[in-house]
Each structure stands twice: as C-alpha cells, then as structure tokens.
Write an enzyme that holds these catalytic residues in place. Structure first.
Site, PDB file in Angstrom:
ATOM      1  N   THR A 186      74.281  32.878  88.148  1.00 22.99           N
ATOM      2  CA  THR A 186      74.878  32.793  86.805  1.00 22.99           C
ATOM      3  C   THR A 186      76.357  33.193  86.896  1.00 22.99           C
ATOM      4  OG1 THR A 186      72.862  33.225  85.565  1.00 22.99           O
ATOM      5  CG2 THR A 186      74.879  34.063  84.588  1.00 22.99           C
ATOM      6  N   ARG A 214      62.885  28.253  76.928  1.00 24.82           N
ATOM      7  CA  ARG A 214      63.267  29.666  77.086  1.00 24.82           C
ATOM      8  C   ARG A 214      64.794  29.778  77.112  1.00 24.82           C
ATOM      9  NH1 ARG A 214      66.591  32.805  80.705  1.00 24.82           N
ATOM     10  NH2 ARG A 214      65.889  34.956  80.592  1.00 24.82           N
ATOM     11  N   VAL A 215      65.335  30.625  76.273  1.00 27.19           N
ATOM     12  CA  VAL A 215      66.776  30.871  76.256  1.00 27.19           C
ATOM     13  C   VAL A 215      67.005  32.339  76.606  1.00 27.19           C
ATOM     14  CG1 VAL A 215      68.833  30.959  74.799  1.00 27.19           C
ATOM     15  CG2 VAL A 215      67.220  29.054  74.568  1.00 27.19           C
ATOM     16  N   GLY A 216      67.958  32.584  77.488  1.00 27.92           N
ATOM     17  CA  GLY A 216      68.230  33.954  77.926  1.00 27.92           C
ATOM     18  C   GLY A 216      69.325  34.620  77.126  1.00 27.92           C
ATOM     19  N   ASP A 217      69.902  35.651  77.713  1.00 30.40           N
ATOM     20  CA  ASP A 217      70.910  36.449  77.025  1.00 30.40           C
ATOM     21  C   ASP A 217      72.306  35.835  77.042  1.00 30.40           C
ATOM     22  OD1 ASP A 217      70.814  36.886  79.862  1.00 30.40           O
ATOM     23  OD2 ASP A 217      72.287  38.485  79.580  1.00 30.40           O
ATOM     24  N   THR A 237      75.038  39.647  83.566  1.00 31.15           N
ATOM     25  CA  THR A 237      74.087  38.828  84.311  1.00 31.15           C
ATOM     26  C   THR A 237      72.894  39.700  84.678  1.00 31.15           C
ATOM     27  OG1 THR A 237      73.715  37.604  86.375  1.00 31.15           O
ATOM     28  CG2 THR A 237      75.425  39.290  86.434  1.00 31.15           C
ATOM     29  N   GLY A 238      71.726  39.097  84.683  1.00 28.94           N
ATOM     30  CA  GLY A 238      70.526  39.861  85.005  1.00 28.94           C
ATOM     31  C   GLY A 238      69.335  39.304  84.256  1.00 28.94           C
ATOM     32  N   GLY A 240      67.464  38.375  81.466  1.00 28.97           N
ATOM     33  CA  GLY A 240      67.997  38.194  80.126  1.00 28.97           C
ATOM     34  C   GLY A 240      67.229  38.884  79.020  1.00 28.97           C
TER      35      GLY A 240
HETATM   36  N1  ASP Z   1      70.893  36.329  82.408  1.00 27.32           N
HETATM   37  C1  ASP Z   1      70.409  35.050  82.815  1.00 27.32           C
HETATM   38  C2  ASP Z   1      69.208  34.698  82.004  1.00 27.32           C
HETATM   39  O1  ASP Z   1      68.352  35.544  81.798  1.00 27.32           O
HETATM   40  C3  ASP Z   1      70.071  34.959  84.256  1.00 27.32           C
HETATM   41  C4  ASP Z   1      71.108  35.495  85.225  1.00 27.32           C
HETATM   42  O2  ASP Z   1      71.975  36.261  84.853  1.00 27.32           O
HETATM   43  O3  ASP Z   1      71.031  35.139  86.402  1.00 27.32           O
HETATM   44  O4  ASP Z   1      69.094  33.551  81.624  1.00 27.32           O
END
Ligand code: ASP
Length: 312
Positions: A186, A214-217, A237-238, A240
């Site tokens: 990301t 699915r939608v992340g952060d 990043t991480g 989400g």
């Molecule tokens: N934060 C992102 C998500 O959960 C993934 C990532 O940071 O690699 O969609």
C-alpha cells in the site's frame, strides 16, 4: 526535522520485510520510492501545492507494479481487483476518496477529482468509475491490474484460507520473488508546501483474498488518511479494520492538536500502543507544519522515504 521550505515523504506499506544484509532485495522498491519522491518534489520546488505533490507521488507509485496500489494491486477472493484511495487538503479541510473501483488506472487522481469537482467526500464502485470517467480520469481494462506475483500471492492465501496484509503474504509466499523485487505495499504520501500547507494521500488494493466489497481504512478520512494545517498530515498502512475502529489517523492528529504532543510522540502512541492493543499492526507517516516528520511502524518494516533520503 528540516529547515527546507517544503517536505515530502512517502511510504510503500508495512509488513514482514526482510532487513539487514538481505535488504539488497529491496533495491527496486527503493528506486521506485525515490522516483516518486523526485516527482513530488518537482511539484513543490515549482511552487506547487502539497495536495498536488502527494497526488503526484502516489500516482507514480500506483504506476509501479511493485506496490499494492494501482497497477500492482492485490487480488480479491474472486480473483479481481478493487482499489481504494483518498486525498485530503490540510489547508481547506476538503477531502475526496473512492472505494472498490476496478477500472481506474490512478485511484488517487480519481479521489482528487471527487474532492475538487463534487460536493461529496466518498464515491464507490460503479458510481465512482462513472464520475471519474466523466471527469477525464484514465480508465483501463481490469486486466491492467493482473500481475503474476500478486496472482501467486492469492493462490497461497487461498491455500491457507487467509486474508492477508500484502507484505506478510508476499514474504511468506514468495521469498524468491521478493529477492528480485516483485511484490509489496500500500502506498501513501504526506507533504508540506512552501505556502505552509499540509496534505496527505493513500492508495491501496487492500488485503490479498479480501471478500468482494470489503473496503479498508485507506479511503476512510480519519482512519487511514487525514490532514489539517492545525495539526498534522497522516497516511497510514496496516490492518485496515483496526485503523478504522480507532479512527487512527485522526487520533494521531487529535493528540497533536488537543494535547500538544509532537508528531512523533502522537504517532508512537497510536501506532505502537493503541493499534497493537486493539489487535492490529502497521505504520504511519506523519508530518507537521514545521516540517517535523515521523515514520513509525510496529511491523518488521515499512517501505518509506523522505526527501532526500530513502530507506526501508
Ligand atoms: N490498510 C490497507 C487495508 O486494510 C492495507 C495495507 O495498508 O496494506 O486495506
């Protein structure tokens, strides 16, 4: 951190990166981060805005197959791609984001179109694509997002029946591919321009083997992306879901704004304490108006760089 009139930092995702002597394998990623920094820096050096700098930096990383955003995005459980991105202008508080899009070459550019040309903050799926196309965003065939390394990552995740943070899956599934630099992260950017304005942007393909929809952060303002001149610009990043529950990017900004904490202190509090306590992990880049930059992560590594240095 810097007396320079402007600052730009980028990240390429957090996860189980190899470090130390094996770090040579990251050469291609470092080169891509450096190119993105150069592109964004040119915007700032020319008197451009922090918003345009983060869009330029993130779009450059979206065009690379090496990162989990744009071209190199990870696969959904259905073998497709659904991309998320956001941008926020710290000077005006305006923001734009798009989620679960399948045909937009540069999701961060589409997010900026939403911010600049609509009264909305977030558009998703087919409606986001229609809006982006109508406003001149470059559309591509979904096949553009197919990369062999990501497909193999999906197959490994399916075998393990897991939904994975890109770096972790890549590190476990493909040690050889990591050697020649074909996988990972990301992406995001934070910037301070010569006028003293902050901005942040983040773009992702999400998690490998995630369910459709699915939608992340990353595209959620305050969760994975946030900027306000009164505090800081943040791109996270991480995992989400934890960043969303904690509204992590905004939490960092709130510690700075209401408690007078430094960017580094606030980032450490959220990334190293609150996120792990909630069962998550990841990282963030955080920048304040004086140019103080923090790049904090609880994972083994996080691709990151700032003008003029690049590191993993
Ligand atoms: N934060 C992102 C998500 O959960 C993934 C990532 O940071 O690699 O969609």
């Amino acid at each position: 951190m810097s007396a320079a009139p402007f600052v730009l930092a980028v990240h390429g995702g957090a996860g189980a990166l190899a470090r130390g002597p094996r770090s040579r394998r990251h050469g291609a990623h470092r080169a891509a981060l450096a190119a993105a920094l150069r592109a964004g820096r040119a915007v700032l050096a020319g008197g451009g805005s922090a918003v345009d700098a983060v869009i330029t930096g993130v779009a450059a990383l979206e065009d690379s197959p090496l990162f989990n955003a744009g071209h190199g995005s990870v696969f959904t459980a259905a073998g497709t791609h659904e991309l998320d991105a956001a941008v926020m202008d710290g000077a005006t508080g305006r923001a734009g984001s798009i989620a679960a899009v399948t045909r937009i070459r540069n999701p961060v550019v589409a997010a900026a179109l939403v911010m600049r040309h609509s009264p909305w903050v977030m558009l998703c799926s087919a409606g986001a694509e229609r809006f982006a196309a109508d406003h001149g965003a470059q559309m591509v065939d979904p096949a553009y997002f197919f990369t062999r390394a990501r497909y193999e990552q999906l197959e490994h995740a399916r075998q393990r029946q897991s939904v994975e943070l890109d770096h972790d899956g890549a590190a476990r599934a493909q040690p050889r591919d990591a050697e020649d630099g074909t996988v990972y992260g990301t992406v995001g950017a934070v910037a301070l321009d010569a006028a003293g304005n902050l901005a942040a942007a983040t773009s992702t393909g999400g998690l490998t083997n995630k369910p459709l929809g699915r939608v992340g952060d990353s595209p959620i303002i305050g969760a994975g992306t946030y900027a306000e001149n009164a505090s800081v610009a943040v791109s996270a990043t991480g995992v989400g879901e934890v960043f969303m529950r904690l509204v992590a990017a905004h939490d960092i900004a709130a510690l700075v704004r209401y408690q007078g904490r430094s960017a580094r202190d606030a980032a450490k509090e959220v990334i190293l304490r609150r996120v792990p306590r909630a069962g998550g992990r990841g990282g963030a880049i955080v920048l304040d108006r004086r140019g103080n930059l923090a790049m904090v992560f609880s994972t083994e590594g996080m691709y990151r760089g700032a003008m003029p240095e690049v590191d993993v």
